[in-house]
Every structure is written in structure tokens, then in C-alpha cells.
Design a protein around this motif. Structure first.
Motif, PDB file in Angstrom:
ATOM      1  N   THR A   6     -69.295 -57.607 -59.854  1.00 27.82           N
ATOM      2  CA  THR A   6     -69.868 -58.026 -58.580  1.00 27.82           C
ATOM      3  C   THR A   6     -69.297 -57.211 -57.434  1.00 27.82           C
ATOM      4  OG1 THR A   6     -70.150 -60.264 -59.415  1.00 27.82           O
ATOM      5  CG2 THR A   6     -70.168 -59.979 -57.031  1.00 27.82           C
ATOM      6  N   GLY A   7     -70.170 -56.615 -56.612  1.00 25.13           N
ATOM      7  CA  GLY A   7     -69.760 -55.934 -55.403  1.00 25.13           C
ATOM      8  C   GLY A   7     -68.801 -54.791 -55.652  1.00 25.13           C
ATOM      9  N   ALA A   8     -67.903 -54.589 -54.675  1.00 26.03           N
ATOM     10  CA  ALA A   8     -66.991 -53.451 -54.731  1.00 26.03           C
ATOM     11  C   ALA A   8     -65.787 -53.706 -55.626  1.00 26.03           C
ATOM     12  CB  ALA A   8     -66.514 -53.108 -53.321  1.00 26.03           C
ATOM     13  N   ALA A 452     -81.163 -59.256 -43.022  1.00 25.51           N
ATOM     14  CA  ALA A 452     -80.230 -58.646 -43.963  1.00 25.51           C
ATOM     15  C   ALA A 452     -80.913 -57.483 -44.666  1.00 25.51           C
ATOM     16  CB  ALA A 452     -79.763 -59.684 -44.977  1.00 25.51           C
ATOM     17  N   GLN A 486     -75.046 -56.558 -40.787  1.00 23.27           N
ATOM     18  CA  GLN A 486     -73.703 -56.407 -41.331  1.00 23.27           C
ATOM     19  C   GLN A 486     -73.212 -57.736 -41.900  1.00 23.27           C
ATOM     20  OE1 GLN A 486     -71.770 -54.633 -37.830  1.00 23.27           O
ATOM     21  NE2 GLN A 486     -71.780 -52.687 -38.916  1.00 23.27           N
ATOM     22  N   ARG A 487     -73.634 -58.008 -43.102  1.00 21.50           N
ATOM     23  CA  ARG A 487     -73.232 -59.206 -43.824  1.00 21.50           C
ATOM     24  C   ARG A 487     -72.627 -58.801 -45.167  1.00 21.50           C
ATOM     25  NH1 ARG A 487     -75.610 -63.884 -41.656  1.00 21.50           N
ATOM     26  NH2 ARG A 487     -75.916 -63.448 -39.434  1.00 21.50           N
ATOM     27  N   PRO A 488     -71.601 -59.521 -45.620  1.00 24.10           N
ATOM     28  CA  PRO A 488     -70.973 -59.144 -46.890  1.00 24.10           C
ATOM     29  C   PRO A 488     -71.904 -59.352 -48.081  1.00 24.10           C
ATOM     30  CG  PRO A 488     -70.121 -61.252 -46.104  1.00 24.10           C
ATOM     31  CD  PRO A 488     -70.963 -60.693 -45.005  1.00 24.10           C
ATOM     32  N   THR A 489     -71.723 -58.532 -49.084  1.00 21.01           N
ATOM     33  CA  THR A 489     -72.404 -58.743 -50.370  1.00 21.01           C
ATOM     34  C   THR A 489     -71.406 -59.360 -51.333  1.00 21.01           C
ATOM     35  OG1 THR A 489     -71.886 -56.463 -50.990  1.00 21.01           O
ATOM     36  CG2 THR A 489     -74.040 -56.874 -50.056  1.00 21.01           C
ATOM     37  N   TRP A 490     -71.819 -60.357 -52.038  1.00 17.55           N
ATOM     38  CA  TRP A 490     -70.892 -61.136 -52.864  1.00 17.55           C
ATOM     39  C   TRP A 490     -71.050 -60.806 -54.337  1.00 17.55           C
ATOM     40  CZ3 TRP A 490     -67.601 -63.021 -49.610  1.00 17.55           C
ATOM     41  CH2 TRP A 490     -68.009 -63.418 -48.342  1.00 17.55           C
TER      42      TRP A 490
END
Length: 490
Positions: A6-8, A452, A486-490
Motif C-alpha cells: 500500500t502506498g509508498a 481528488a 493534496q490528499r494522502p493516499t492510503w
């Protein structure tokens, strides 16, 4: 979600080649940084092999830390060399009227301007409410500096025809609390050079520092002068100029972010530093805002300057000058369009006098044809305009731009201007920024296709709404719209 987790931060690490493939896939959605079709944000010389050299130099020094020059003398040596090159190009150094010029390498033009304001403010600790005088055409980073540093900002209007401030107005704006007067060479929006010599003279007459923001033009105007262009005096050859900023990641064609802030002498630079010893850790001494700094950008800039040399930059300036001339001719050839200013640097800026030719629709039509320009909203009596930052890489594409511009203009006329609903236009003209609620922002964004993820391909409706709004509401809307992206990706 990226492959491998998931994600980074996946549970298990992902093989290097797969990670690089993910980055390349993400980059595919970006504007093209090479090829001469992007007229903002990046600076492409079109020189074969230069990217590879800069990447290699960057990698050599990426993990070197500029926090302590005694630990990493290689970085200090390269930084001093870059400062010396910029100073010599801008009228300073041995044998000039400014032989004692010193400077610092910063992370970009905004940082250079903030530090110029800081040095001027901190040189006057006796003033409880320091002030900064800037033409309205000065870069927004001056306003950012004033906001961050709690310095009052006094803006001077620019003439709607010349796009320059009147020297008398600048002089009238200077108060006993003024710590710095700024001017531009050139101002970014329209590419015109302020009357630097006259502004510096009125500042010097009352003992106030004068900063020249040459972030945009400092590495082009000297070469254009050598090519015979009538470039006005703007550098340290001008009495009263106390500091100059120039970005190497613009027309020196170095990778981002590298800028140089120069001061006429060391005493003027001294208040720029931050030193602190009142804690049990290492004694902190910083010439710039950042403490830890990667040596990568500095090494890449050093390699770029060394590789291109004076002859290389003179050749690139000649190519850019030819491209500017060709693009300006393309604008003149389209009915309804006119140059907002005759080009005198590396900018082509134009507007529309035809009510049926909506500039914001024109920008979308150019984008659809692969040409990426920068729309500018109307301001204080100045019309909305389209800004083209011209680089050497544009020269081979100039012949293609004329037909593309004519086709885009025809398509924009056929489409007609953006028609905002009357109630939305009335709301934009009358709504106070503090009256914006989350629900209202969400509704506006949804109606404009914002949310988004990437911005929509066509932005004319967004620009039209912003153009209809007063300045303070524009600012709030932009903050909110960008915040949605600019919203985080989870």
C-alpha cells in the motif's frame, strides 16, 4: 495502490526496477519537460548530453550535507565558484565598481528573496515595524517574504502601458521604516525590466537598501547585451544596488533548485545568517533557510556551468532571442491578439482585444494541441494575458507554433467565451473569503471538475471564475482548490 503493498511504504520492499517503472508510469501524466512545447516551470536548453552530465554530478554529491562546510569542503568550493561566476556576470568582482561582492547558494528564487528581505530587516533592529517597497509587478515571493517575516508590504502600481512603476511613486512609497526597496530585471509576468538605476538612486538617497530580483533574467540579460540588445543597466554597475538574486535553475539551465543571492559586500550579507549556540547540541550557523542541504543541486549546477561555458550560454541566448522574435510574430499574425509588451527579454506575453476570443479557452485549445502555456488573470486594470517563457529548446519549434496558435484561436472563437452562470459570477464578485464554507467550496469544486486526483484537462471555467473574483477571494479559492488535490493516499 502500488504493486507490492500500500502506498509508498509496503510491508515488503519492492525491487528497484519495479519502483522505477512505477515512477515512470506516474511521470507519464506530467507536462513534457523537454521538446520546446512547455512555456513555463522548466527551462530546457536542448543540449544533447547535458541531462546525463547533470544527473551524474548530482549523484556524486547527493548525500553530501551543506550543513557543515568544514566537513565537506568540496561543496564549499563549488558553491564559492558558482557565486563567483554569478557575481562576475552581474557586474561584480575584481576590477569592477563592486569588487567585494559576496553571496550564497540557495534552493530557489523564493528563498533568495526571503533572505534578501531578512538581511534588510535584521540590519535595522531599531525598527519595530519594518516595511518593504515593491512594484505591483514584483514576484509574489516578496509578499511571501513579507508575510513570513512580519514586514509590512507597500506595493507601487505599474503603468498599464509601460508595465513599469513610476520612479516618483516608488520614492513616495519610501517611509522612515522602509528597510528595502525592490525592483525586477525583468518582472516575470510581462518580461519588462524596471527602471533599476532610477529606483536604486532614490533608495540610496535615503539610505535604504535596493534589491534587484534578477532571478528570471540575471542569466540572460548579460548575454543578450553581448549580442547587441539594448539591455538597460540593472546590476552591480548601478550605484545603489545592494543585492541581486539570480536563479541558476532557470537560464543557466541547471536542475532545480539552485539560486544565488549576491550582496555588494560582506557587511550587507551578515544579517542574512542565522547563528544559535544557546542549546547543548552543535552550534548552528546557517547562511540560508535550510540547515541540511543536499550537495546534489549545487554539484549539478557546477557541472552545467563548467560544461556550457560562456560560449555555450551566448549561443543559447542567441537561439532564445530568435525564438522570442518568431513567437512574437506568430502572435501579431492572429487577428484579435496583441502583445501586452514588446519583448525585451525572454518572455512573450499577449492578450485578446476580441470579446469573442476568450484567452482561457485559447489556452485550453493550445494545450489540446500539445502547447502548454501559462494563463495570467486580470489585475488592477491590466487585462488577462497568456505568458510564454521562452527557452533555447523552443527555437526549432517556432515554425510549428504559428499555425497551432491560429488554429487554437479559430477553435476558441467557434467555442465562444466561457459562460459562467450569472448567479455564480455574482457570487464570485461579492463573496467575502471568510464566508466560504466547506460545503460551498465542495460545491464550487465539483461544478468545476476539481477534486481528488489530477486537475481537469480544460481549465477555462476555473480561470474564468478566478478572474471574476476579487484578489483576496482568488487567493482563498486557490488555496482550497489545491488543498483538494493534496490528499494522502492510503
Amino acid at each position: 495502490m502500488t504493486e507490492g503493498g500500500t502506498g509508498a511504504l509496503p510491508v515488503e520492499g519492492v525491487p528497484a526496477e519495479r519502483v522505477l517503472a512505477e515512477i515512470r508510469a506516474l511521470r507519464a501524466a506530467d507536462r513534457p519537460t523537454h521538446g520546446g512545447r512547455l512555456f513555463a516551470y522548466v527551462y530546457d536548453p536542448g543540449v544533447a548530453g547535458l541531462d546525463e552530465l547533470a544527473r551524474a554530478a548530482y549523484a556524486e554529491s547527493a548525500h553530501v550535507n551543506g550543513l557543515d562546510p568544514t566537513a565537506f569542503p568540496s561543496l564549499l568550493a563549488m558553491e564559492n565558484a558558482l557565486v563567483g561566476a554569478a557575481a562576475r556576470l552581474l557586474g561584480g568582482g575584481p576590477g569592477t565598481s563592486a569588487p567585494d561582492v559576496v553571496g550564497s547558494v540557495t534552493g530557489g528564487g523564493t528563498e533568495s528573496l526571503i533572505l534578501a528581505v531578512k538581511a534588510a530587516r535584521d540590519a535595522r533592529p531599531d525598527l519595530a515595524e519594518p516595511r518593504l517597497v515593491v512594484p505591483a509587478s514584483g514576484h509574489a515571493a516578496f509578499a511571501k517574504a513579507a508575510h513570513y517575516l512580519r514586514v509590512a508590504l507597500d506595493t507601487v502600481p505599474v503603468d498599464p502601458v509601460t508595465l513599469r512603476p513610476a520612479v516618483a511613486d516608488v520614492a513616495a512609497a519610501i517611509r522612515p521604516e522602509t528597510v528595502l526597496v525592490a525592483c525586477s530585471a525583468p518582472a516575470y509576468a510581462h518580461g519588462v525590466v524596471d527602471p533599476v538605476a532610477e529606483i536604486a538612486a532614490v533608495a540610496a538617497a535615503v539610505g535604504v537598501r535596493c534589491h534587484v530580483d534578477a532571478c528570471f533574467g540575471g542569466w540572460t540579460l548579460p548575454w543578450l547585451r553581448r549580442l547587441g540588445e539594448p539591455v538597460p543597466a540593472f546590476d552591480f554597475a548601478v550605484d545603489g544596488v545592494t543585492s541581486i538574486s539570480v536563479d541558476l535553475h532557470k537560464y543557466a539551465y541547471a536542475p532545480k533548485g539552485v539560486s544565488v543571492l549576491l550582496h555588494r559586500d560582506a557587511a550587507l550579507r551578515a544579517p542574512q545568517y542565522f547563528g544559535y549556540a544557546d542549546w547543548p547540541g552543535y552550534t548552528m550557523v546557517n547562511p540560508v533557510i535550510a540547515s541540511t542541504r543536499s550537495g546534489g543541486p549545487i554539484a549539478a549546477a557546477y557541472a552545467t556551468l563548467r560544461h556550457l561555458g560562456e560560449a555555450g550560454y551566448l549561443r543559447l541566448a542567441a537561439l532564445t532571442r530568435a525564438a522570442v522574435s518568431g513567437l512574437a510574430d506568430a502572435v501579431r499574425a492572429v487577428d484579435g491578439l496583441r502583445l501586452l509588451a514588446e519583448p525585451e527579454s525572454t518572455v512573450v506575453c499577449f492578450t485578446s482585444d476580441d470579446p469573442g476570443l476568450d484567452l482561457f479557452v485559447l489556452v485550453d485549445e493550445l494545450t489540446a494541441r500539445g502547447w502548454h502555456t501559462q494563463p495570467q488573470l486580470g489585475y488592477a486594470g491590466l487585462p488577462a494575458s497568456v505568458h510564454l517563457t521562452v527557452t533555447a529548446a523552443v527555437a526549432p519549434r517556432v515554425a510549428e507554433f504559428g499555425p497551432a496558435l491560429a488554429g487554437a484561436a479559430a477553435a476558441a472563437r467557434a467555442a465562444g467565451p466561457v459562460a459562467l452562470p450569472p448567479e455564480l459570477r455574482a457570487l464570485a464578485a461579492s463573496l467575502a473569503p471568510e464566508a466560504l464554507t466547506p460545503e460551498l467550496i465542495a460545491g464550487l469544486a465539483a461544478g468545476l471538475g476539481l477534486g481528488a486526483g489530477p486537475a481537469p484537462d480544460r481549465m477555462a471555467a476555473v480561470h474564468t471564475l478566478l478572474d471574476a473574483a476579487p484578489v483576496r477571494l482568488r487567493e482563498r479559492l486557490l488555496v482550497e482548490f489545491v488543498g483538494l488535490l493534496q490528499r494522502p493516499t492510503w
